[in-house]
Design an enzyme around this catalytic site. Structure first.
Site, PDB file in Angstrom:
ATOM      1  N   LYS A  78      -2.830 109.549-105.863  1.00 40.45           N
ATOM      2  CA  LYS A  78      -3.394 108.229-105.577  1.00 40.45           C
ATOM      3  C   LYS A  78      -4.252 107.658-106.700  1.00 40.45           C
ATOM      4  CE  LYS A  78      -2.237 106.261-101.804  1.00 40.45           C
ATOM      5  NZ  LYS A  78      -2.231 104.836-101.492  1.00 40.45           N
ATOM      6  N   ASP A 125      -7.633 106.370 -96.110  1.00 39.42           N
ATOM      7  CA  ASP A 125      -7.664 107.533 -95.235  1.00 39.42           C
ATOM      8  C   ASP A 125      -8.033 108.773 -96.033  1.00 39.42           C
ATOM      9  OD1 ASP A 125      -5.041 107.383 -96.423  1.00 39.42           O
ATOM     10  OD2 ASP A 125      -4.522 106.194 -94.657  1.00 39.42           O
TER      11      ASP A 125
HETATM   12  C1  PLP Z   1      -0.768 111.822 -99.900  1.00 45.35           C
HETATM   13  C2  PLP Z   1      -0.174 110.488 -99.704  1.00 45.35           C
HETATM   14  N1  PLP Z   1       1.158 110.355 -99.768  1.00 45.35           N
HETATM   15  C3  PLP Z   1       1.745 109.156 -99.599  1.00 45.35           C
HETATM   16  C4  PLP Z   1       1.006 108.019 -99.341  1.00 45.35           C
HETATM   17  C5  PLP Z   1       1.733 106.735 -99.080  1.00 45.35           C
HETATM   18  O1  PLP Z   1       1.471 105.692 -99.961  1.00 45.35           O
HETATM   19  P1  PLP Z   1       1.717 104.184 -99.479  1.00 45.35           P
HETATM   20  O2  PLP Z   1       0.647 103.842 -98.485  1.00 45.35           O
HETATM   21  O3  PLP Z   1       1.671 103.400-100.699  1.00 45.35           O
HETATM   22  O4  PLP Z   1       3.051 104.145 -98.819  1.00 45.35           O
HETATM   23  C6  PLP Z   1      -0.388 108.120 -99.278  1.00 45.35           C
HETATM   24  C7  PLP Z   1      -1.212 106.930 -99.022  1.00 45.35           C
HETATM   25  O5  PLP Z   1      -2.414 106.994 -98.873  1.00 45.35           O
HETATM   26  C8  PLP Z   1      -1.001 109.383 -99.453  1.00 45.35           C
HETATM   27  O6  PLP Z   1      -2.325 109.546 -99.381  1.00 45.35           O
END
Ligand code: PLP
Length: 414
Positions: A78, A125
């Protein structure tokens, strides 16, 4: 409510015209983000792991996992997005060229003097807020972070340790985003949000372009290893910004477009619903969205992410929590000869889905929809490590998160 493993084949796939994605996510634009990330003292490409024993067991040619649990010591991909968006805003204020900006330049006294002290606000989150907090304090600025109710206390602590003023609110993710935006407006802070809305598009675009550094590394690592493909890419989605960025970059840069599978939790499957409805509207999910995949618990699609996925994603899957739990166990307990990958709930769901559809004959229909066979080379993204260590052990040690049983029709209930 019964939760099940469901898929929908995208009726609008159209991979012919690449002009728009090349402009937003091609090497020329993404090169700027890659150069900026490379200028961080902590920068190292994250590993691309080959799970050849797993591939053999599943009856496919290759499984590669881009392991973001190593990114900047923060446990997830992220930070790539938040750091690039913050960098662009500081550069603008400090009159630094955004195409060549570096960590040292933005951190310098000269840049700080011109930009003044900036405050970056966001809702998260966990992982996004940690990246924003870390970048802001690395570059000498402040951050304020709002988390949805029920957020992990460990994740809150990580964000505070990274330097933010952070709190858990009484609202779900999408409402926390609205609170962050209204507080920012009230106090004159900059919003660094990983989704867009009317009138707020530039920062989310930079966040997506920042994420594409991960796809750029993965593709060049695959090319260096002389591995074929990938023929298939599985990407997990919350709002779909990550998926849009990865899919945009790979389609802009690969001669032959891979087959793309987007994976969401049943409880927050806004992209799946949007594809299924096929009525030109974005469909949202409301309420608490209580899934163990905290990073994917987002109920409103990112419009720019959807714009890419609408044309370049082949299949959307909506899955129960047990699929993520399975993925965590598969990656954390590898077959002999394969390396171990520590993957958290949101990171592991694609590995869980791949294992399930290849190992259970009842999923032959889904396997066919996706076109998985002995020639397939599948690229997955482990987007987080054990960012909630309590949940990680609950799943991997204590066996929490049952794999739902198939009802024999290629759809599961659990
Ligand atoms: C660990 C992880 N994977 C995937 C995502 C998904 O990203 P997006 O919200 O851009 O779809 C997030 C989003 O916070 C995440 O924290």
């Amino acid at each position: 409510m019964i939760h099940s493993l469901k898929t929908v084949v995208n009726p609008r796939v159209n991979k012919d015209s690449k002009a728009r994605i090349a402009e937003l996510f091609g090497d020329e634009e993404i090169g700027k983000a890659v150069r900026f990330h490379r200028s961080f003292p902590q920068y190292e490409p994250t590993p691309l792991v080959s799970l050849s024993q797993l591939a053999q067991r599943l009856g496919i040619k290759g499984v590669y996992v881009k392991d973001e649990s190593f990114r900047f010591g923060l446990g997830s991909f992220k930070v790539l997005g938040g750091s690039y968006a913050i960098g662009r805003l500081i550069a603008e204020r400090a009159a630094v060229d955004s195409g060549s900006m570096t960590f040292e330049e933005l951190k310098s006294d000269a840049a700080r003097e011109k930009a003044g002290e900036m405050v970056f606000a966001t809702a998260t989150d966990g992982n996004h807020g940690r990246g924003v907090a870390w970048t802001a304090s690395q570059l000498g600025h402040r951050s304020v972070v709002y988390m949805p109710k029920g957020s992990s206390l460990t994740r809150l602590q990580h964000i505070r340790d990274a330097g933010a003023e952070a709190s858990i609110t009484d609202w779900n993710y999408d409402d926390s985003v609205r609170i962050a935006a209204s507080e920012a407006e009230k106090y004159g802070w900059e919003v660094i949000q990983d989704t867009s809305w009317e009138g707020y598009v530039e920062v989310p675009l930079h966040i997506m372009q920042g994420y594409a550094t991960m796809a750029q590394e993965a593709l060049s690592q695959l090319q260096e290893s002389e591995a074929a493909g990938p023929t298939h890419v599985f990407v997990q989605a919350g709002v779909g910004a990550l998926a849009g960025a990865v899919v945009g970059y790979l389609n802009a840069e690969m001669e032959k477009s891979p087959t793309v599978v987007i994976v969401e939790p049943n409880k927050a499957d806004c992209l799946y619903r949007t594809c299924k409805a096929d009525d030109g509207q974005l469909h949202r999910v409301e309420g608490d969205m209580d899934t163990i995949m905290a990073g994917l618990a987002c109920g409103e699609p990112n419009p720019l992410g959807w714009e890419v996925l609408r044309e370049y994603a082949d299949v959307f899957a909506s899955v129960p929590d047990g699929v993520a739990a399975l993925g965590m166990r598969v990656l954390g307990n590898p077959l002999q000869g394969d390396p171990r990958v520590i993957s958290g709930e949101s990171g592991a769901v694609t590995a869980g889905l791949l294992s399930m559809v290849m190992e259970d004959e009842n999923y032959a229909r889904i396997r066919e929809e996706i076109g998985l066979n002995a020639d397939s080379v599948v690229l997955l993204f482990n987007t987080e490590g054990d960012t909630d260590p309590y949940m990680y052990r609950k799943v991997v040690w204590d066996g929490y998160g049952k794999v739902p049983k198939s009802d024999g029709r290629g759809e599961q209930q659990g």
